[in-house]
Design an enzyme around this catalytic site. Structure first.
Site: not given
Ligand code: EPU
Length: 302
Positions: A177, A226, A296
């Site tokens: 990012r 995010c 972000e």
């Molecule tokens: N989780 C929770 N509670 C929540 C949200 C997430 O426990 O409310 C847990 C999930 O169960 C999972 C872990 O946290 O085990 C990661 O969650 P998720 O797979 O949703 O991915 P993320 O790391 O929260 C990232 C990117 C997203 C992207 C997704 C899918 C960042 C900050 N976010 O989210 O990107 O869509 O992976 O690849 O890197 C963005 O950049 O705006 C964005 C939405």
């Protein structure tokens, strides 16, 4: 900020730049938050150096707006004008495995257009709102891929040199990012090199990503994706969730019930509400986990 100087207005029309006065940025951002200012719509890349010289000479502060999907804009009358590229048609040109895409092109439509022409790689980006220029600047990514991996050439307005330049992908550093572009560089076009894949295979990948996104993110609500970056080896969403903060709110600014790293505007949230919520959640995470979360979302509040 309002531009009334008649000489400036004449120069804009000579440069084929359209002035829209008193635009509410709340209507141009996915969060639905933001005050009012003048908008300059740029129809020709070539007019940018002269336009920016003109604005600087007249002490008109400015910011570049892409699709407004990763942006939190301050409230009230803003002290700078906004520049935006007008989308041209067609905005994607294909040649073999190369796609030359205008920065103003819609990211999702670009992914689909390339897919229909058997060019894949960007399946993960299908549900990411915004423009190709915005995705490029932020090195947007999801589901294990990031746009930077496919960038071979970028056309940009280099503010430091006050001119339009073309640079090779290898001259740019793409990190999580984050990119090495200067904050005042303006993305104009990008050439991507994409792997050949049959349409059906790409479509299957797109469907899987869409399904994952639908099941974990608040897609129908006003958000900027995010809010925080994930700290190394951890998940900001999971940490916020573990603190029981889903639904936590300041005014109409809420931590999403669906994904705790998405903050949503459920009505008429102000930038102040959203910034207070961001600071509050950040403090709680710092106190509980000793981790300082980095935003972000891009904030235009000064
Ligand atoms: N989780 C929770 N509670 C929540 C949200 C997430 O426990 O409310 C847990 C999930 O169960 C999972 C872990 O946290 O085990 C990661 O969650 P998720 O797979 O949703 O991915 P993320 O790391 O929260 C990232 C990117 C997203 C992207 C997704 C899918 C960042 C900050 N976010 O989210 O990107 O869509 O992976 O690849 O890197 C963005 O950049 O705006 C964005 C939405």
């Amino acid at each position: 900020m309002r531009i009334n100087d008649t000489k400036l207005l004449e120069s804009f029309s000579q440069l084929d730049v359209e002035l829209r006065q008193g635009v509410a940025l709340a209507e141009m951002t996915s969060l639905g938050i933001g005050g009012t200012t003048d908008l300059l719509r740029i129809k020709k890349h070539e007019s940018i150096p002269e336009l920016l010289d003109l604005l600087d000479f007249n002490h008109v502060l400015h910011r570049f707006l892409g699709g407004g999907s990763n942006l939190l804009v301050g409230d009230g009358e803003l002290s700078w004008v906004v520049l935006q590229l007008v989308r041209s048609e067609p905005d994607v040109a294909l040649e073999g495995n190369f796609a030359r895409v205008d920065a103003a092109a819609d990211l999702g439509r670009t992914v689909t257009y390339c897919a229909k022409n058997n060019l894949g790689g960007m399946e993960g980006l299908i549900g990411v709102p915004g423009t190709v220029g915005g995705a490029l600047r932020m090195n947007a990514g999801a589901y294990g891929m990031q746009i930077g991996s496919y960038v071979r050439e970028v056309k940009l307005y280099r503010a430091a040199d006050r001119r339009i330049e073309i640079i090779r992908g290898s001259q740019i550093s793409f990190e999580y990012r984050h990119t090495s572009f200067a904050p005042d560089d303006m993305m104009l076009a990008v050439t991507l090199e994409l792997p050949s894949k049959p349409f059906n295979e790409i479509l299957q990948g797109i469907r899987i990503c869409n399904e994952k996104r639908r099941s974990s993110q608040p897609l129908g609500q006003k958000s900027a994706g995010c809010i925080f970056k994930n700290p190394p080896g951890a998940s900001a969403g999971r940490m916020i969730d573990e603190l029981g903060l889903k639904g936590h709110s300041i005014g109409d600014a809420h931590v999403s019930d669906r994904h705790a790293n998405f903050f949503v505007n459920t009505g008429h949230a102000s930038a102040k509400d959203m910034l207070t919520l961001i600071a509050d959640v950040g403090d709680r995470v710092k106190n509980a986990f000793g981790v300082m979360l980095e935003k972000e979302v891009v904030v235009w509040n000064a």
